[in-house]
Design a protein around this motif. Sequence first.
Motif, PDB file in Angstrom:
ATOM      1  N   GLY A   4      -3.502   9.294  -1.776  1.00 15.90           N
ATOM      2  CA  GLY A   4      -3.708  10.672  -1.358  1.00 15.90           C
ATOM      3  C   GLY A   4      -5.131  10.888  -0.895  1.00 15.90           C
ATOM      4  O   GLY A   4      -5.955   9.969  -0.906  1.00 15.90           O
ATOM      5  N   VAL A   5      -5.454  12.106  -0.472  1.00 24.33           N
ATOM      6  CA  VAL A   5      -6.794  12.412   0.009  1.00 24.33           C
ATOM      7  C   VAL A   5      -7.797  12.357  -1.135  1.00 24.33           C
ATOM      8  O   VAL A   5      -8.844  11.714  -1.043  1.00 24.33           O
ATOM      9  N   ALA A   6      -7.507  13.041  -2.227  1.00 21.25           N
ATOM     10  CA  ALA A   6      -8.431  13.102  -3.358  1.00 21.25           C
ATOM     11  C   ALA A   6      -8.096  12.093  -4.442  1.00 21.25           C
ATOM     12  O   ALA A   6      -8.967  11.675  -5.194  1.00 21.25           O
ATOM     13  N   ASN A   7      -6.845  11.676  -4.518  1.00 21.03           N
ATOM     14  CA  ASN A   7      -6.395  10.775  -5.571  1.00 21.03           C
ATOM     15  C   ASN A   7      -6.728   9.326  -5.231  1.00 21.03           C
ATOM     16  O   ASN A   7      -6.440   8.860  -4.130  1.00 21.03           O
ATOM     17  N   LYS A   8      -7.313   8.582  -6.140  1.00 17.75           N
ATOM     18  CA  LYS A   8      -7.634   7.173  -5.920  1.00 17.75           C
ATOM     19  C   LYS A   8      -6.849   6.258  -6.865  1.00 17.75           C
ATOM     20  O   LYS A   8      -7.137   5.073  -6.948  1.00 17.75           O
ATOM     21  N   PHE A  43      -3.415   4.366  -8.087  1.00 15.94           N
ATOM     22  CA  PHE A  43      -2.082   3.878  -7.722  1.00 15.94           C
ATOM     23  C   PHE A  43      -1.218   3.829  -8.988  1.00 15.94           C
ATOM     24  O   PHE A  43      -1.692   3.408 -10.053  1.00 15.94           O
ATOM     25  N   THR A  44       0.032   4.206  -8.857  1.00 19.94           N
ATOM     26  CA  THR A  44       0.950   4.126  -9.989  1.00 19.94           C
ATOM     27  C   THR A  44       1.671   2.775  -9.978  1.00 19.94           C
ATOM     28  O   THR A  44       1.784   2.126  -8.918  1.00 19.94           O
ATOM     29  N   PRO A  45       2.175   2.331 -11.150  1.00 22.46           N
ATOM     30  CA  PRO A  45       2.957   1.089 -11.175  1.00 22.46           C
ATOM     31  C   PRO A  45       4.152   1.139 -10.219  1.00 22.46           C
ATOM     32  O   PRO A  45       4.480   0.132  -9.579  1.00 22.46           O
ATOM     33  N   GLN A  46       4.799   2.304 -10.109  1.00 25.03           N
ATOM     34  CA  GLN A  46       5.943   2.429  -9.208  1.00 25.03           C
ATOM     35  C   GLN A  46       5.522   2.215  -7.764  1.00 25.03           C
ATOM     36  O   GLN A  46       6.227   1.574  -6.971  1.00 25.03           O
ATOM     37  N   GLN A  47       4.352   2.745  -7.402  1.00 24.73           N
ATOM     38  CA  GLN A  47       3.856   2.544  -6.044  1.00 24.73           C
ATOM     39  C   GLN A  47       3.580   1.063  -5.763  1.00 24.73           C
ATOM     40  O   GLN A  47       3.916   0.552  -4.700  1.00 24.73           O
ATOM     41  N   VAL A  49       7.671   7.458  -3.105  1.00 24.44           N
ATOM     42  CA  VAL A  49       6.842   7.229  -4.297  1.00 24.44           C
ATOM     43  C   VAL A  49       5.463   7.874  -4.157  1.00 24.44           C
ATOM     44  O   VAL A  49       4.551   7.582  -4.933  1.00 24.44           O
ATOM     45  N   GLY A  50       5.306   8.760  -3.176  1.00 23.89           N
ATOM     46  CA  GLY A  50       4.095   9.570  -3.089  1.00 23.89           C
ATOM     47  C   GLY A  50       2.949   9.004  -2.286  1.00 23.89           C
ATOM     48  O   GLY A  50       1.813   9.488  -2.392  1.00 23.89           O
TER      49      GLY A  50
END
Length: 555
Positions: free
Chosen positions: A350-354, A356-360, A401-402
């Motif tokens: 994402g723009v602000a999010n750095k 990563f999730t396990p699903q990603q 998955v976002g």
Amino acid sequence: MAQKGKIFVVGFGPGDFKHITTRAVEALQQSDMIIGYKTYVELIQDLVSAKSIVSTGMTEEVSRAQEAVRQAEAGSTVSVISSGDAGVYGMAGLVYEVLIELGWTEATGIEVEIVPGISAINSCASLLGAPIMHDACTISLSDHLTPWNLIAKRVEAAAMADFVIALYNPKSGRRTRQIVEAQRILLEYRSPDTPVGLVKSAYRERQEVTMTTLAEMLEHDIGMLTTVIIGNSSTFFYDNKMITPRGYQRKYTLGEEKQPLRPHQRLREENEPWAMNQETGTARNDFAADPNAGRINKPSIAVMPKPKKTALEMATAALAMVKGTSAIKATPNLVQQKIESIFELAVSPGVANKFFTPQQMMTLAEVVGEDGSMEYTPDHQIHLKIPTTTPERITEKLREVGFLLAPIGDVLSLKACDFCYGEKADSIPYAEEIQEKLGGMSLPKTLNIGFNGCGMACYRAVFDDIGIVYRKSKFDVFIGAKPVGRTAHAAQPVVEGLEPEKLIPLITDIIEEYKANAHPNERLFKYFKRVKKIMHFTYQDMSSKIKIEPAPCGD
């Protein structure tokens, strides 16, 4: 109705003025704009009078073709230049590809003229002597656009068939192994003493000509400007010349003032026993069909007698002739190289999010598979290259998955800080709006917008093409950083305390002006320096005043 422009695709030969054609000179002098690789532009600059000259880097062929089409559609006469012949590893095909994507037709579209030039195989051969007097082929060892396994097959086929071979793009700073592998393949079919000619920068100031052998050729300097010409089994050296006879069997007696056979007699079947029989389609096998026969344990290439047709086959063929249809069957050995589609894109959380999730991460592994690749970049993106015929299915899975998806190449990218893990979130909506409105926009060159959520500017936004810093509920804007190189410098501050509602319109206007007026491959800082003003912001030199030695690449 607007007047249509024209595109000349000009091959100007090896680079020496004496070897450029009259038509090429006419095309260059008729053009309003010249577009080409920087080194090529420098070679022909004394011949042109164009108002605009656009020079780009080594790997910017697509942007050159696109800009030529854009300018021609606007009514300009444009010359896209290539060294050698524009139709041999040059720009001609790429210009047509760009036009075809736009629905161009010769009848209704802009005019295109391909101006031929002397290709490297010809210019280099002239410096070596006469090495191309028999069947020859050209093979590029560059595997940037062609799979190496396919190139290796072509080298082997040419070696096995005893072609004189001209190798283009034999070696570069990164590609050093290809010429070694090519030599290994050739030595399976050719004598180590096979004559080889190395020609670097033919007919230019730094011209170098080297005579060597297949076994020893790697002991000499070979680079991107070198053309390697490898003789066939009959090629020989004489008095510092590389010569290939016209044939394997002599149809005439050299040194005799009077030939034993008159011209019309030489073409009779009894005087050419090695030739194919025109009735049976066969040839005698005792005339060295394969120069490699008996020397190596490889299957020889020999012309086999055609099997006699059965009565049914002859009847079927006769019936087909009566009906006017074809009785030709599809060959089971049809060679067709598959054109593989590689889907390239960038993903980020994402723009602000750095984070990563396990699903990603599992989804990335799934969509990339064994044949694709993933590359992490300093821009907090992962670049994906995936062989596929269904890119829409891949993007669907990634979005589920976002992931935030973005194109790769000369596009606008937003690089934002993590806003102190969301604690300083006031400016996040503005960063997300910029990404939504401008992210992925196609531009003359890659453009990064750096976005910092507080006055600490710890994410180094001021070292991006456009820097945005949120400070005291307002924005400071910087433009024109030189982000890379030994002469890198920060961007120029152009606005302080900008009201939030004015940010998006201002950034949009800057981007639109740059997109409309910049040359292909021209970064924002170069454009700002050239035009001296973007909107009402006047250029200020932010570069270091300490002199350092220029880099070879012209940094």
